[in-house]
Motif scaffolding. Structure first.
Motif, PDB file in Angstrom:
ATOM      1  N   ASP A  87       0.837  -1.209   0.000  1.00  0.00           N
ATOM      2  CA  ASP A  87       0.000   0.000   0.000  1.00  0.00           C
ATOM      3  C   ASP A  87       0.869   1.256   0.000  1.00  0.00           C
ATOM      4  OD1 ASP A  87      -2.258  -1.572   0.034  1.00  0.00           O
ATOM      5  OD2 ASP A  87      -2.605  -1.357   2.206  1.00  0.00           O
ATOM      6  N   LYS A  88       1.915   1.238   0.808  1.00  0.00           N
ATOM      7  CA  LYS A  88       2.821   2.378   0.888  1.00  0.00           C
ATOM      8  C   LYS A  88       3.530   2.607  -0.454  1.00  0.00           C
ATOM      9  CE  LYS A  88       6.631   4.144   3.689  1.00  0.00           C
ATOM     10  NZ  LYS A  88       7.559   3.843   4.783  1.00  0.00           N
ATOM     11  N   MET A  89       3.971   1.505  -1.077  1.00  0.00           N
ATOM     12  CA  MET A  89       4.641   1.623  -2.371  1.00  0.00           C
ATOM     13  C   MET A  89       3.701   2.213  -3.421  1.00  0.00           C
ATOM     14  SD  MET A  89       7.196  -1.514  -3.404  1.00  0.00           S
ATOM     15  CE  MET A  89       6.072  -2.313  -4.439  1.00  0.00           C
ATOM     16  N   GLU A  90       2.450   1.757  -3.408  1.00  0.00           N
ATOM     17  CA  GLU A  90       1.472   2.259  -4.364  1.00  0.00           C
ATOM     18  C   GLU A  90       1.244   3.761  -4.166  1.00  0.00           C
ATOM     19  OE1 GLU A  90      -3.000   1.163  -5.962  1.00  0.00           O
ATOM     20  OE2 GLU A  90      -2.387   0.512  -3.962  1.00  0.00           O
ATOM     21  N   GLU A  91       1.101   4.185  -2.920  1.00  0.00           N
ATOM     22  CA  GLU A  91       0.900   5.604  -2.631  1.00  0.00           C
ATOM     23  C   GLU A  91       2.122   6.431  -3.041  1.00  0.00           C
ATOM     24  OE1 GLU A  91      -1.845   7.262  -1.713  1.00  0.00           O
ATOM     25  OE2 GLU A  91      -2.796   5.311  -1.994  1.00  0.00           O
ATOM     26  N   GLU A  92       3.299   5.913  -2.743  1.00  0.00           N
ATOM     27  CA  GLU A  92       4.522   6.635  -3.122  1.00  0.00           C
ATOM     28  C   GLU A  92       4.658   6.738  -4.633  1.00  0.00           C
ATOM     29  OE1 GLU A  92       7.847   4.808  -1.147  1.00  0.00           O
ATOM     30  OE2 GLU A  92       7.179   5.482   0.836  1.00  0.00           O
ATOM     31  N   MET A  93       4.268   5.673  -5.332  1.00  0.00           N
ATOM     32  CA  MET A  93       4.337   5.692  -6.796  1.00  0.00           C
ATOM     33  C   MET A  93       3.375   6.745  -7.351  1.00  0.00           C
ATOM     34  SD  MET A  93       5.726   4.375  -9.485  1.00  0.00           S
ATOM     35  CE  MET A  93       6.140   2.669  -9.508  1.00  0.00           C
ATOM     36  N   LYS A  94       2.159   6.797  -6.793  1.00  0.00           N
ATOM     37  CA  LYS A  94       1.186   7.797  -7.244  1.00  0.00           C
ATOM     38  C   LYS A  94       1.700   9.211  -6.982  1.00  0.00           C
ATOM     39  CE  LYS A  94      -3.071   5.117  -6.670  1.00  0.00           C
ATOM     40  NZ  LYS A  94      -4.300   4.948  -5.867  1.00  0.00           N
ATOM     41  N   LYS A  95       2.247   9.413  -5.801  1.00  0.00           N
ATOM     42  CA  LYS A  95       2.768  10.732  -5.438  1.00  0.00           C
ATOM     43  C   LYS A  95       3.928  11.125  -6.354  1.00  0.00           C
ATOM     44  CE  LYS A  95       4.247  13.382  -1.419  1.00  0.00           C
ATOM     45  NZ  LYS A  95       5.539  13.908  -1.581  1.00  0.00           N
ATOM     46  N   PHE A  96       4.822  10.183  -6.606  1.00  0.00           N
ATOM     47  CA  PHE A  96       5.968  10.448  -7.478  1.00  0.00           C
ATOM     48  C   PHE A  96       5.498  10.836  -8.880  1.00  0.00           C
ATOM     49  CE2 PHE A  96       8.908   8.762 -10.697  1.00  0.00           C
ATOM     50  CZ  PHE A  96      10.011   9.558 -10.441  1.00  0.00           C
ATOM     51  N   LEU A  97       4.554  10.060  -9.436  1.00  0.00           N
ATOM     52  CA  LEU A  97       4.057  10.363 -10.788  1.00  0.00           C
ATOM     53  C   LEU A  97       3.351  11.714 -10.821  1.00  0.00           C
ATOM     54  CD1 LEU A  97       2.744   6.859 -11.921  1.00  0.00           C
ATOM     55  CD2 LEU A  97       4.798   8.053 -12.712  1.00  0.00           C
ATOM     56  N   GLU A  98       2.603  12.027  -9.772  1.00  0.00           N
ATOM     57  CA  GLU A  98       1.929  13.330  -9.716  1.00  0.00           C
ATOM     58  C   GLU A  98       2.948  14.466  -9.643  1.00  0.00           C
ATOM     59  OE1 GLU A  98      -1.042  16.023  -9.895  1.00  0.00           O
ATOM     60  OE2 GLU A  98      -1.260  13.871 -10.174  1.00  0.00           O
ATOM     61  N   ASP A  99       3.988  14.296  -8.826  1.00  0.00           N
ATOM     62  CA  ASP A  99       5.038  15.314  -8.725  1.00  0.00           C
ATOM     63  C   ASP A  99       5.757  15.506 -10.056  1.00  0.00           C
ATOM     64  OD1 ASP A  99       4.430  15.694  -6.079  1.00  0.00           O
ATOM     65  OD2 ASP A  99       6.135  14.529  -5.296  1.00  0.00           O
ATOM     66  N   VAL A 100       6.071  14.420 -10.718  1.00  0.00           N
ATOM     67  CA  VAL A 100       6.751  14.508 -12.032  1.00  0.00           C
ATOM     68  C   VAL A 100       5.860  15.235 -13.028  1.00  0.00           C
ATOM     69  CG1 VAL A 100       7.529  13.127 -14.010  1.00  0.00           C
ATOM     70  CG2 VAL A 100       8.235  12.495 -11.696  1.00  0.00           C
ATOM     71  N   LYS A 101       4.577  14.882 -13.026  1.00  0.00           N
ATOM     72  CA  LYS A 101       3.639  15.508 -13.959  1.00  0.00           C
ATOM     73  C   LYS A 101       3.552  17.017 -13.712  1.00  0.00           C
ATOM     74  CE  LYS A 101      -0.850  15.703 -13.528  1.00  0.00           C
ATOM     75  NZ  LYS A 101      -2.222  15.420 -13.266  1.00  0.00           N
ATOM     76  N   VAL A 102       3.384  17.400 -12.454  1.00  0.00           N
ATOM     77  CA  VAL A 102       3.248  18.830 -12.120  1.00  0.00           C
ATOM     78  C   VAL A 102       4.521  19.583 -12.482  1.00  0.00           C
ATOM     79  CG1 VAL A 102       3.048  20.444 -10.170  1.00  0.00           C
ATOM     80  CG2 VAL A 102       1.483  18.505 -10.359  1.00  0.00           C
ATOM     81  N   ASN A 103       5.663  19.037 -12.128  1.00  0.00           N
ATOM     82  CA  ASN A 103       6.931  19.704 -12.453  1.00  0.00           C
ATOM     83  C   ASN A 103       7.129  19.822 -13.958  1.00  0.00           C
ATOM     84  OD1 ASN A 103       7.719  20.152  -9.809  1.00  0.00           O
ATOM     85  ND2 ASN A 103       8.787  18.179  -9.650  1.00  0.00           N
ATOM     86  N   TYR A 104       6.809  18.783 -14.690  1.00  0.00           N
ATOM     87  CA  TYR A 104       7.004  18.821 -16.139  1.00  0.00           C
ATOM     88  C   TYR A 104       6.044  19.812 -16.785  1.00  0.00           C
ATOM     89  CZ  TYR A 104       8.699  16.930 -20.516  1.00  0.00           C
ATOM     90  OH  TYR A 104       9.306  16.794 -21.735  1.00  0.00           O
ATOM     91  N   GLN A 105       4.789  19.837 -16.294  1.00  0.00           N
ATOM     92  CA  GLN A 105       3.820  20.798 -16.828  1.00  0.00           C
ATOM     93  C   GLN A 105       4.279  22.235 -16.572  1.00  0.00           C
ATOM     94  OE1 GLN A 105       0.145  19.727 -14.902  1.00  0.00           O
ATOM     95  NE2 GLN A 105      -0.612  18.630 -16.700  1.00  0.00           N
ATOM     96  N   ASN A 106       4.772  22.500 -15.381  1.00  0.00           N
ATOM     97  CA  ASN A 106       5.246  23.850 -15.055  1.00  0.00           C
ATOM     98  C   ASN A 106       6.432  24.229 -15.946  1.00  0.00           C
ATOM     99  OD1 ASN A 106       3.329  24.232 -13.100  1.00  0.00           O
ATOM    100  ND2 ASN A 106       4.642  23.558 -11.429  1.00  0.00           N
TER     101      ASN A 106
END
Length: 192
Positions: A71-90
Motif C-alpha cells: 500500500d505504501k509503495m502504491e501511494e509513493e508511486m502515485k505521489k511520485f508520478l503526480e510530482d513529475v507531472k506537475v513539475n514537467y507541466q510547469n
C-alpha cells in the motif's frame, strides 16, 4: 522365680514387613514413573502447540507488513508520478507558453489514465493475492486455536481419568500384595 520375657519382634516378621514396604514402593515407583512419562509427553505437546501459535503469529506479522508495504509503495508511486507531472507541466508552461502547456496537460491526462489503468492491472492481482493469503492465515489461525483448545480439554479430561485409574490400580495392587503377604505369613506360621 520370675521368668523375664522379652518382647522382641520376630526377625522373620520384620523382614517380611520390610519386603512388603519395598514391594509397595516398587509399585508406586513403576506407576509414578509411567505417569511422569505421560505428563512429559503432554508438556511436549503443549510446547509444540505454543511454537505453532508463535509461528502463525510471525507469519501474520509478515503478511501484514507486506500488505502495508505494498500500500505504501502504491501511494509513493502515485505521489511520485503526480510530482513529475506537475513539475514537467510547469516547465513546459514556462518554456513554451500557455498554449503548449494546455496541450501538454491534455496529453498528460491521457497518459495518466493509461498509467492508472496499468497500475490498477499491476497492483490489483497482487493485492487480491495478499488479501486471500491474509484471510487464509486468519482462518488457519482460528482453526488451529480451536483445535489446540480442544486438545487441551481432552488432555485435561484424560489426565483426570488416568489419575483416578492409576490410584485405583495402586490401591488394588497394594491390596493384592497385602493379601499375598498375609497368606504367605499365615502359611509360614503353620509350618513353625
Amino acid at each position: 522365680m520370675a521368668i523375664n520375657k522379652k518382647t522382641e519382634k520376630d526377625p522373620v516378621m520384620v523382614q517380611a514387613q520390610a519386603q512388603e514396604n519395598a514391594n509397595v514402593n516398587m509399585i508406586d515407583a513403576i506407576w509414578d514413573g509411567w505417569m511422569n512419562g505421560v505428563k512429559l509427553m503432554y508438556a511436549y505437546q503443549r510446547e509444540m502447540e505454543n511454537l505453532t501459535l508463535q509461528t502463525l503469529e510471525r507469519q501474520k506479522e509478515i503478511w501484514t507488513k507486506t500488505t502495508e508495504n505494498m500500500d505504501k509503495m502504491e501511494e509513493e508511486m502515485k505521489k511520485f508520478l503526480e510530482d513529475v507531472k506537475v513539475n514537467y507541466q510547469n516547465n513546459v508552461k514556462n518554456i513554451s507558453g500557455e498554449q503548449m502547456g494546455k496541450t501538454f496537460e491534455e496529453w498528460t491526462q491521457r497518459l495518466e489514465e493509461i498509467a492508472n489503468r496499468i497500475q490498477q492491472l499491476t497492483w490489483t492481482p497482487g493485492k487480491a493475492n495478499l488479501n486471500i493469503v491474509n484471510k487464509s492465515q486468519e482462518q488457519l489461525e482460528t482453526s488451529l486455536k480451536n483445535l489446540i483448545a480442544q486438545q487441551q480439554r481432552t488432555r485435561e479430561e484424560v489426565q483426570t481419568l488416568m489419575d483416578n485409574f492409576l490410584q485405583q490400580v495402586k490401591i488394588t495392587q497394594k491390596g493384592l500384595l497385602d493379601s499375598v503377604e498375609a497368606n504367605k505369613n499365615n502359611t509360614m506360621s503353620l509350618f513353625k
